[in-house]
Design a protein around this motif. Structure first.
Motif, PDB file in Angstrom:
ATOM      1  N   LEU A 150       0.804  -1.222   0.000  1.00 28.91           N
ATOM      2  CA  LEU A 150       0.000   0.000   0.000  1.00 28.91           C
ATOM      3  C   LEU A 150       0.838   1.274   0.000  1.00 28.91           C
ATOM      4  O   LEU A 150       0.291   2.382  -0.008  1.00 28.91           O
ATOM      5  N   ASP A 151       2.145   1.119   0.010  1.00 29.57           N
ATOM      6  CA  ASP A 151       3.050   2.266   0.096  1.00 29.57           C
ATOM      7  C   ASP A 151       3.370   2.782  -1.309  1.00 29.57           C
ATOM      8  O   ASP A 151       3.905   2.048  -2.150  1.00 29.57           O
ATOM      9  N   LEU A 152       3.062   4.042  -1.575  1.00 29.19           N
ATOM     10  CA  LEU A 152       3.329   4.638  -2.884  1.00 29.19           C
ATOM     11  C   LEU A 152       4.815   4.554  -3.242  1.00 29.19           C
ATOM     12  O   LEU A 152       5.173   4.355  -4.412  1.00 29.19           O
ATOM     13  N   LYS A 153       5.673   4.700  -2.246  1.00 29.84           N
ATOM     14  CA  LYS A 153       7.111   4.655  -2.497  1.00 29.84           C
ATOM     15  C   LYS A 153       7.524   3.352  -3.172  1.00 29.84           C
ATOM     16  O   LYS A 153       8.427   3.330  -4.013  1.00 29.84           O
ATOM     17  N   THR A 154       6.906   2.262  -2.785  1.00 33.62           N
ATOM     18  CA  THR A 154       7.242   0.963  -3.357  1.00 33.62           C
ATOM     19  C   THR A 154       7.161   0.996  -4.874  1.00 33.62           C
ATOM     20  O   THR A 154       8.059   0.513  -5.583  1.00 33.62           O
ATOM     21  N   TYR A 155       6.104   1.593  -5.388  1.00 35.73           N
ATOM     22  CA  TYR A 155       5.873   1.606  -6.832  1.00 35.73           C
ATOM     23  C   TYR A 155       6.760   2.628  -7.538  1.00 35.73           C
ATOM     24  O   TYR A 155       7.128   2.433  -8.703  1.00 35.73           O
ATOM     25  N   VAL A 156       7.113   3.696  -6.827  1.00 33.72           N
ATOM     26  CA  VAL A 156       8.036   4.672  -7.413  1.00 33.72           C
ATOM     27  C   VAL A 156       9.404   4.036  -7.618  1.00 33.72           C
ATOM     28  O   VAL A 156      10.017   4.130  -8.681  1.00 33.72           O
ATOM     29  N   TRP A 157       9.901   3.341  -6.551  1.00 37.52           N
ATOM     30  CA  TRP A 157      11.206   2.673  -6.681  1.00 37.52           C
ATOM     31  C   TRP A 157      11.153   1.614  -7.777  1.00 37.52           C
ATOM     32  O   TRP A 157      12.093   1.469  -8.558  1.00 37.52           O
ATOM     33  N   MET A 158      10.082   0.849  -7.810  1.00 43.36           N
ATOM     34  CA  MET A 158       9.959  -0.230  -8.777  1.00 43.36           C
ATOM     35  C   MET A 158       9.967   0.309 -10.208  1.00 43.36           C
ATOM     36  O   MET A 158      10.651  -0.241 -11.083  1.00 43.36           O
ATOM     37  N   LEU A 159       9.242   1.400 -10.444  1.00 41.20           N
ATOM     38  CA  LEU A 159       9.189   1.975 -11.784  1.00 41.20           C
ATOM     39  C   LEU A 159      10.512   2.632 -12.171  1.00 41.20           C
ATOM     40  O   LEU A 159      10.916   2.602 -13.343  1.00 41.20           O
ATOM     41  N   LEU A 160      11.203   3.219 -11.197  1.00 40.00           N
ATOM     42  CA  LEU A 160      12.535   3.768 -11.465  1.00 40.00           C
ATOM     43  C   LEU A 160      13.468   2.677 -11.993  1.00 40.00           C
ATOM     44  O   LEU A 160      14.165   2.855 -12.999  1.00 40.00           O
ATOM     45  N   LEU A 161      13.478   1.543 -11.293  1.00 42.02           N
ATOM     46  CA  LEU A 161      14.349   0.444 -11.707  1.00 42.02           C
ATOM     47  C   LEU A 161      13.891  -0.176 -13.018  1.00 42.02           C
ATOM     48  O   LEU A 161      14.716  -0.606 -13.836  1.00 42.02           O
ATOM     49  N   PHE A 162      12.562  -0.216 -13.247  1.00 39.18           N
ATOM     50  CA  PHE A 162      12.065  -0.766 -14.503  1.00 39.18           C
ATOM     51  C   PHE A 162      12.554   0.069 -15.684  1.00 39.18           C
ATOM     52  O   PHE A 162      13.068  -0.462 -16.682  1.00 39.18           O
ATOM     53  N   CYS A 163      12.407   1.381 -15.583  1.00 39.02           N
ATOM     54  CA  CYS A 163      12.760   2.256 -16.703  1.00 39.02           C
ATOM     55  C   CYS A 163      14.248   2.189 -17.031  1.00 39.02           C
ATOM     56  O   CYS A 163      14.635   2.073 -18.198  1.00 39.02           O
ATOM     57  N   VAL A 164      15.097   2.272 -16.006  1.00 41.96           N
ATOM     58  CA  VAL A 164      16.536   2.246 -16.289  1.00 41.96           C
ATOM     59  C   VAL A 164      16.971   0.864 -16.762  1.00 41.96           C
ATOM     60  O   VAL A 164      17.919   0.725 -17.551  1.00 41.96           O
ATOM     61  N   SER A 165      16.256  -0.180 -16.335  1.00 44.89           N
ATOM     62  CA  SER A 165      16.635  -1.534 -16.734  1.00 44.89           C
ATOM     63  C   SER A 165      16.190  -1.868 -18.143  1.00 44.89           C
ATOM     64  O   SER A 165      16.768  -2.748 -18.781  1.00 44.89           O
ATOM     65  N   VAL A 166      15.152  -1.201 -18.630  1.00 42.06           N
ATOM     66  CA  VAL A 166      14.805  -1.339 -20.045  1.00 42.06           C
ATOM     67  C   VAL A 166      16.000  -0.889 -20.889  1.00 42.06           C
ATOM     68  O   VAL A 166      16.358  -1.522 -21.893  1.00 42.06           O
ATOM     69  N   VAL A 167      16.641   0.194 -20.441  1.00 43.34           N
ATOM     70  CA  VAL A 167      17.825   0.695 -21.146  1.00 43.34           C
ATOM     71  C   VAL A 167      18.992  -0.276 -20.985  1.00 43.34           C
ATOM     72  O   VAL A 167      19.598  -0.714 -21.972  1.00 43.34           O
TER      73      VAL A 167
END
Length: 530
Positions: free
Chosen positions: A286-303
């Motif tokens: 339920l923590d918004l931070k969890t999804y922010v960190w997850m999306l940060l890592l997703f975007c840079v890892s696509v690269v």
């Protein structure tokens, strides 16, 4: 001055006899084991500046070298596919269409699926032993890759390697949080993560040498056998010499163990409990931070997923031979090392991560745009190589995000679940990344590079969202402290670059909150960092 009046012989004695707290009651089940150890000390534990520096040096010398070499091996093993690609892997294994791209992504398939079980295992099991066994298993699988002669065999080996490698980075993040203060974590995460660059440099040299061996074996088989055997040998080093926590480290005396625990108090993050708490799982979800960190890592890892798999091929398409490509990939590793270390150093000094992340994104974006739009002509080779090296700035984003997420999360189960979420995002990005590239797109690889530019734009928005979220949470904690009769402001000594003791806080707060296995949201004394 060292700790005084320590009444305990071994950590095991503390656990066996359930040391009583000051008010005569035993700590409840589920609190951090460190609290039980500190209660064994007769009075406050004070650490001199000399002791603090000595302990930090001792931890660095005993823990970091093992972590550094282990992560270099992981990246070397994972990148072995890209090295073998320039020596004719596709031809030798009769790969067709997108099969090479699938092999690049396959290593991450089970890494995504393995994150929930990895999170649970890191709470319940000794982390170093758990990691050592997984390293042994992936070394065996890598050796087996040498006998795979077609797409199916290589695919099975890559999937199994992914399952075993899924534990390594989450364990490293957990170990850094367990051994070092928050102010020290960015540099340590940067240190082990920059081994990606070391692997890129030495991996290229190793591949260059092994590629010249005249043998009945194909070059890719020789590379797989060499890296696999090296990994198996190192797994034994992990199992024998890497301690599971400060509570059981053999290189520390009992007095030093207590001082190491004390210097971690102001992290407000605890060390270990071995108790899985479902309420913390729910809070993570339920923590918004969890999804922010997850999306940060997703975007840079696509690269990173696309570049790590197709990087050598992109360089080769600039107009270089196979062996020239291998050698020209070495400077990219040097760039990765320097940008990661510099980013970690500056972030530690500034006590800020968001500006460093923005700088890394800008450099990578410029490099990506240049590669995307500059024509592949002999006269442009130097400019294209410069752009490729500039693109490597993105490597600083991942370790910085590891530290940022770790430093803003507390609660043993929540920390491991947050790690699982961010690595799920990372490995999902690594799956998507190679699929954006295809040999049919050569030499320009327009689709992959265009989507990479979009990922960098998304990263900027996510960083802004993270900063705003953390500021709101700090205001909420300050209001809670005021309502409890505490001061709204607390000195965040965990981010201080100098030594400190409990008395230095200068504000009224519960010194045992750090070891009661409270989450960052439940602990009003927790301070979020930007």
């Amino acid at each position: 001055m060292s700790s005084k009046g320590i009444q305990v012989e071994t950590v095991e004695d503390v656990e066996a006899h359930r040391i009583e707290t000051i008010d005569g009651t035993a700590p409840p089940a589920g609190v951090d084991k460190a609290l039980r150890v500190l209660k064994a000390a007769d009075g406050p534990v004070h650490i001199s500046d000399e002791d603090d520096k000595r302990l930090l040096r001792k931890i660095d010398l005993h823990i970091l070298p093992i972590m550094l070499f282990g992560y270099m091996l992981q990246q070397l093993d994972k990148s072995s596919l890209s090295y073998t690609s320039v020596f004719g892997l596709a031809k030798d294994a009769n790969l067709k269409g997108n099969e090479y791209s699938n092999l690049g992504s396959a290593i991450y398939w089970l890494q995504v699926a393995a994150q929930p079980t990895t999170a649970y295992a890191l709470v319940k099991l000794p982390p170093a032993k758990f990691m050592g066994i997984n390293i042994l298993c992936w070394g065996v699988v890598l050796c087996c890759s040498a006998i795979a002669k077609n797409y199916t065999g290589l695919l099975i080996c890559r999937i199994l390697m992914g399952a075993f490698e899924a534990t390594i980075a989450p364990t490293y993040v957990a170990l850094v949080a367990m051994w070092w203060r928050r102010a020290e974590q960015s540099n340590r995460n940067a240190a082990w993560y920059c081994m990606n660059g070391v692997a890129a440099m030495f991996g290229s040299l190793i591949a260059y040498g092994l590629g010249h061996i005249q043998s009945k074996l194909h070059s890719y088989q020789i590379i797989f056998l060499f890296t696999g055997c090296l990994t198996i040998v190192f797994s034994i080093v992990i199992l024998l010499f890497l301690p599971d926590s400060p509570l059981t480290a053999r290189f520390l005396t009992e007095q030093e163990r207590i001082m190491v625990i004390e210097r971690l108090r102001h992290n407000q993050m605890g060390i270990e409990t071995n108790v899985w708490k479902w309420e913390q799982v729910l809070e993570t979800a339920l923590d918004l931070k969890t999804y922010v960190w997850m999306l940060l890592l997703f975007c840079v890892s696509v690269v990173s997923g696309g570049i790590s798999t197709f990087g050598p091929l992109i360089i080769q398409e600039f107009g270089f031979t196979s062996f020239q490509t291998i050698l020209l990939n070495i400077p990219s590793g040097f760039v990765q090392i320097m940008i990661v270390l510099i980013a970690g150093f500056v972030a530690t000094r500034m006590k800020l991560k968001s500006p460093i992340l923005m700088f890394a994104i800008l450099g990578s974006l410029v490099g990506c745009i240049m590669i995307r739009f500059i024509d592949r002509t002999p006269s442009h080779r130097g400019v294209l190589l410069f752009a490729y090296y500039l693109l490597q700035f993105f490597t600083a984003i991942t370790p910085m995000t590891y530290s940022w997420a770790t430093q803003n999360t507390a609660g043993e189960t929540k920390k491991k679940c947050t790690n699982a979420a961010i690595f799920l995002g990372q490995y999902a990005g690594n799956i998507v990344g190679p699929l954006l590239y295809s040999s049919k797109q050569a030499p320009l690889y327009r689709t992959g590079l265009t989507i990479n530019m979009c990922m960098f734009a998304a990263l900027v928005g996510l960083i802004v969202m993270a900063v705003l979220t953390l500021k709101v949470l700090n205001r909420k904690h300050a209001a809670t402290r005021v309502s409890m009769g505490k001061s709204a402001q607390i000195n965040d000594l965990s981010m201080a670059v100098h030594n400190y003791n409990v008395d230095d806080a200068g504000e009224a707060y519960d010194v045992d909150n750090a070891f009661r296995d409270l989450t960052d949201k439940k602990n009003e004394d927790f301070i979020y960092v930007f």
